[in-house]
Design a protein around this motif. Structure first.
Motif, PDB file in Angstrom:
ATOM      1  N   GLY A   1       5.277   0.189   5.045  1.00 35.12           N
ATOM      2  CA  GLY A   1       5.730   1.302   4.215  1.00 35.12           C
ATOM      3  C   GLY A   1       5.918   2.579   5.015  1.00 35.12           C
ATOM      4  O   GLY A   1       6.901   3.306   4.828  1.00 35.12           O
TER       5      GLY A   1
ATOM      6  N   TRP B   1       1.185  -2.499  -1.823  1.00 34.79           N
ATOM      7  CA  TRP B   1       2.027  -1.567  -1.073  1.00 34.79           C
ATOM      8  C   TRP B   1       3.306  -2.206  -0.553  1.00 34.79           C
ATOM      9  O   TRP B   1       4.093  -1.540   0.127  1.00 34.79           O
TER      10      TRP B   1
ATOM     11  N   VAL C   1       4.203   5.443   0.226  1.00 33.74           N
ATOM     12  CA  VAL C   1       4.158   4.029  -0.152  1.00 33.74           C
ATOM     13  C   VAL C   1       4.173   3.858  -1.672  1.00 33.74           C
ATOM     14  O   VAL C   1       3.826   2.795  -2.189  1.00 33.74           O
TER      15      VAL C   1
END
Length: 224
Positions: A18, A137, A170
């Motif tokens: 991310g 995530w 994220v």
């Protein structure tokens, strides 16, 4: 930002993916250089594998993405006791709890984040990212799904702002519970969640739902 990641497991990969996608400059330092190189290759986007000491030197933030029982060894190899992390936001996502039960394992009244702060003198420790599995995530949110809240504790306001930015990068919403003197409370929440999950109970069902606010919360919500 320049971000160092200590560790090569699933959380290191998920958050690294991310943050790299958000345009941050990442280096990976692990106990095994080969594993660090493998992870760096998977992440791409210029991510490099380095020695742990290099992973913490001159970074804007460092993620300590190792199991709780590997913290001492990793911080030693990164030169934390020598002050190499002084002044650096050090993100602690560890869960020092008994597997499948959720009972906190450090001594009575001792918080893992406070132990980490003692092992890394001068570092600005921020407890964060410890309540959700790594896949949180990397998966795309549902159409009507509210973003998850990442609750954190830390003593340094600037470090909390840095970590808040990384939370938003994220897809999370940052919220500050308080300083490190409240971190044991936050760590015990992880034990509560883990214990219920292993018992087959949805932890969300045990927490009262609050109606969505009529207006969006501030960029970094304070819960104190």
């Amino acid at each position: 930002m320049r971000i160092g990641i200590l560790g090569t497991g699933t959380l290191a990969e998920a958050l690294g993916e991310g943050w790299a996608r958000a345009g941050h400059e990442l280096v990976i330092g692990g106990r095994s250089y080969a594993k660090a190189q493998t992870l760096a290759d998977r992440l791409g986007r210029g991510v490099r594998a380095v020695a742990p000491r290099e992973a913490v030197a001159g970074q804007d933030a460092v993620l300590l993405a190792v199991s709780w029982d590997g913290v001492d060894e990793m911080l030693r190899s990164a030169g934390a006791s020598e002050g190499l992390l002084a002044g650096t936001p050090l993100i602690d996502p560890t869960n020092a709890v008994e597997h499948g039960v959720g009972v906190p394992l450090p001594g009575r009244g001792e918080a893992m984040a406070e132990r980490i702060a003692a092992l890394a003198p001068g570092a600005h420790v921020v407890k964060a990212f410890h309540l959700f599995p790594a896949e949180q995530w990397t998966r795309a949110p549902g159409k009507d799904e509210r973003p998850v809240t990442v609750v954190m504790c830390g003593d340094d306001p600037a470090a909390l702002q840095v970590v808040s930015t990384l939370v938003r990068d994220v897809g999370g919403v940052p919220a500050v519970l308080g300083s490190l003197d409240r971190v044991r409370q936050l760590e015990e929440v992880a034990g509560f969640v883990i214990g219920l999950a292993f018992a087959g109970v949805d932890p969300a069902s045990a927490v009262p739902r609050v109606p969505s606010p009529a207006t969006p919360p501030p960029a970094t919500e304070s819960l104190g």
